[in-house]
Design a protein around this motif. Structure first.
Motif, PDB file in Angstrom:
ATOM      1  N   PHE A 154       2.172  -3.900   9.785  1.00 60.24           N
ATOM      2  CA  PHE A 154       2.049  -2.473  10.097  1.00 60.24           C
ATOM      3  C   PHE A 154       1.023  -1.811   9.178  1.00 60.24           C
ATOM      4  CE2 PHE A 154       3.160   1.983   9.365  1.00 60.24           C
ATOM      5  CZ  PHE A 154       3.191   2.465  10.657  1.00 60.24           C
ATOM      6  N   PHE A 155       1.049  -2.166   7.900  1.00 57.04           N
ATOM      7  CA  PHE A 155       0.134  -1.565   6.925  1.00 57.04           C
ATOM      8  C   PHE A 155      -1.217  -2.282   6.885  1.00 57.04           C
ATOM      9  CE2 PHE A 155       4.454  -0.662   5.538  1.00 57.04           C
ATOM     10  CZ  PHE A 155       4.401   0.715   5.367  1.00 57.04           C
ATOM     11  N   ALA A 156      -1.196  -3.618   6.922  1.00 58.56           N
ATOM     12  CA  ALA A 156      -2.425  -4.396   6.782  1.00 58.56           C
ATOM     13  C   ALA A 156      -3.316  -4.316   8.012  1.00 58.56           C
ATOM     14  CB  ALA A 156      -2.080  -5.862   6.491  1.00 58.56           C
ATOM     15  N   VAL A 157      -2.703  -4.257   9.197  1.00 63.20           N
ATOM     16  CA  VAL A 157      -3.478  -4.297  10.442  1.00 63.20           C
ATOM     17  C   VAL A 157      -3.695  -2.907  11.022  1.00 63.20           C
ATOM     18  CG1 VAL A 157      -3.563  -5.214  12.795  1.00 63.20           C
ATOM     19  CG2 VAL A 157      -2.608  -6.615  10.943  1.00 63.20           C
ATOM     20  N   TYR A 158      -2.669  -2.048  10.955  1.00 64.05           N
ATOM     21  CA  TYR A 158      -2.733  -0.790  11.698  1.00 64.05           C
ATOM     22  C   TYR A 158      -2.940   0.448  10.818  1.00 64.05           C
ATOM     23  CZ  TYR A 158      -1.273  -3.898  15.348  1.00 64.05           C
ATOM     24  OH  TYR A 158      -1.234  -4.950  16.225  1.00 64.05           O
ATOM     25  N   PHE A 159      -2.066   0.675   9.844  1.00 64.63           N
ATOM     26  CA  PHE A 159      -2.211   1.873   9.021  1.00 64.63           C
ATOM     27  C   PHE A 159      -3.554   1.880   8.296  1.00 64.63           C
ATOM     28  CE2 PHE A 159      -1.459   4.481   5.213  1.00 64.63           C
ATOM     29  CZ  PHE A 159      -1.096   5.659   5.826  1.00 64.63           C
ATOM     30  N   SER A 160      -3.990   0.707   7.838  1.00 58.89           N
ATOM     31  CA  SER A 160      -5.292   0.626   7.172  1.00 58.89           C
ATOM     32  C   SER A 160      -6.422   1.013   8.116  1.00 58.89           C
ATOM     33  CB  SER A 160      -5.525  -0.791   6.630  1.00 58.89           C
ATOM     34  OG  SER A 160      -5.568  -1.729   7.690  1.00 58.89           O
ATOM     35  N   GLN A 161      -6.271   0.671   9.414  1.00 60.33           N
ATOM     36  CA  GLN A 161      -7.307   1.005  10.387  1.00 60.33           C
ATOM     37  C   GLN A 161      -7.393   2.512  10.608  1.00 60.33           C
ATOM     38  OE1 GLN A 161      -9.325  -1.383  11.273  1.00 60.33           O
ATOM     39  NE2 GLN A 161      -8.027  -2.828  10.171  1.00 60.33           N
ATOM     40  N   GLN A 162      -6.263   3.209  10.458  1.00 65.26           N
ATOM     41  CA  GLN A 162      -6.310   4.665  10.575  1.00 65.26           C
ATOM     42  C   GLN A 162      -7.183   5.248   9.472  1.00 65.26           C
ATOM     43  OE1 GLN A 162      -2.576   6.689  11.024  1.00 65.26           O
ATOM     44  NE2 GLN A 162      -3.461   8.708  10.743  1.00 65.26           N
ATOM     45  N   ILE A 163      -7.014   4.744   8.264  1.00 58.94           N
ATOM     46  CA  ILE A 163      -7.827   5.226   7.144  1.00 58.94           C
ATOM     47  C   ILE A 163      -9.305   4.956   7.409  1.00 58.94           C
ATOM     48  CG2 ILE A 163      -8.314   4.932   4.680  1.00 58.94           C
ATOM     49  CD1 ILE A 163      -5.324   4.201   4.350  1.00 58.94           C
ATOM     50  N   PHE A 164      -9.605   3.724   7.856  1.00 57.21           N
ATOM     51  CA  PHE A 164     -11.004   3.367   8.078  1.00 57.21           C
ATOM     52  C   PHE A 164     -11.614   4.135   9.244  1.00 57.21           C
ATOM     53  CE2 PHE A 164      -9.779  -0.919   6.145  1.00 57.21           C
ATOM     54  CZ  PHE A 164     -10.307  -0.581   4.912  1.00 57.21           C
ATOM     55  N   LEU A 165     -10.928   4.148  10.389  1.00 55.36           N
ATOM     56  CA  LEU A 165     -11.511   4.741  11.591  1.00 55.36           C
ATOM     57  C   LEU A 165     -11.588   6.263  11.523  1.00 55.36           C
ATOM     58  CD1 LEU A 165     -10.122   2.468  14.436  1.00 55.36           C
ATOM     59  CD2 LEU A 165     -12.518   3.068  14.076  1.00 55.36           C
TER      60      LEU A 165
END
Length: 321
Positions: A154-165
């Motif tokens: 959840f954090f490594a694949v998805y939540f991190s992508q929110q920060i990046f995108l």
């Protein structure tokens, strides 16, 4: 195979509907929301926060649940090429938007061109299959975390992508919150964006052709070519990464011209992440016995990202060592 492909295509096409339906309903109701105390009033007054809320529930939570069910986090790779398009249209159509029409149209058009290029490359690489595989980095983390992967993902694949995108798309927000007239700096940013997209396209096409050629050689039982060092890859070890970064930094140039230079932070973080990915990719190449020696020589003679002439001195040292 065909049934799975159709199922994944259907999931991918339906999964953004919650956000789209909610936003369209909000747009329809916004005239009554501006001065009220309803949820829609909050949506009206906080366009950036609303984008984050929609991303959190529709991408982080929903994509994560689908990934758990399928034991495959393929969808975030595909939507990396789609979410920026959705964000730029979201910012352009939000009732609070204030924009220069020409700048908005140009950036929307550029984002579509970037997205079509990257989406085409994604499907070409995946042999036109939906959800055939997940990113190799996620595979490695799945093995590393084992039974803990279900929540780590959840954090490594998805939540991190929110920060990046969300971070990397900050200039799109700035562009639609300023009506400063178009000027020469916007033109220069546009030209640089186009150059970045073109470089990335040709670099990815050359890499695709190289991979296809090696697959044909392997089928024939012939020796494969250990390393790609032709075309743009003669001048950079990662010209596709360079083109992609040139696109994002040039997009950030629009925000800089609108006196929102701090929005470079998202692009900077993305660049740091890609630098780390570059290290991982090169380590992975050096672990492959059939190409380690050739790639080692290639590293010594060729620029990492920025295209430059190959180093004859380093070439000669590599040959005599």
């Amino acid at each position: 195979m065909a049934a799975r492909n159709l199922k994944n295509a259907t999931i991918a096409l339906l999964v953004p509907l919650p956000s789209i339906v909610f936003f369209l309903f909000f747009i329809h109701a916004h005239s009554d929301a501006a001065g009220g105390n309803s949820v829609f009033s909050w949506c009206y007054n906080h366009p950036f926060l609303l984008a984050n809320v929609l991303f959190f529930f529709n991408v982080n939570v929903l994509f994560w649940i689908i990934g758990l069910i399928q034991s495959n986090n393929w969808m975030i790779d595909l939507y990396w090429t789609v979410i920026p398009v959705m964000l730029v249209h979201y910012y352009a159509s939000h009732p609070m938007t204030v924009k220069d029409g020409l700048r908005s149209v140009v950036v929307i058009g550029l984002t579509w061109v970037w997205s079509v290029r990257l989406t085409h490359n994604y499907f070409r690489r995946e042999k036109w299959q939906w959800g055939e595989r997940e990113d190799w980095r996620f595979n490695e983390m799945r093995r590393q975390y084992g039974k803990q992967w279900w929540w780590v993902s959840f954090f490594a694949v998805y939540f991190s992508q929110q920060i990046f995108l969300i971070g990397i798309c900050l200039p799109m927000y700035a562009i639609h919150m300023s009506n400063k007239p178009w000027d020469r700096w916007d033109f220069l940013a546009t030209v640089a964006c186009i150059i970045g997209i073109v470089i990335a396209y040709y670099a990815d096409t050359q890499l695709h052709d190289f991979v296809q050629k090696n697959e044909r050689l392997k089928e024939l039982g012939a020796p494969t070519v250990p390393n790609l060092d032709k075309g743009l890859w003669r001048y950079s070890r990662h010209p596709n990464y360079f083109g992609e970064q040139l696109w994002w930094w040039s997009l950030a140039g629009f925000a800089w011209n609108l006196e929102q230079g701090w929005m470079f932070i998202g692009t900077f973080i993305n660049t740091l992440c890609l630098a780390y990915v570059t290290v991982l990719v090169e380590k992975r190449m050096l672990k492959q016995q059939h190409r380690a020696e050739a790639y080692g020589r290639y590293q010594k003679s060729t620029s990492v990202w920025i295209p430059w002439f190959r180093s004859a001195i380093k070439d000669s040292k590599a040959k005599t060592s």
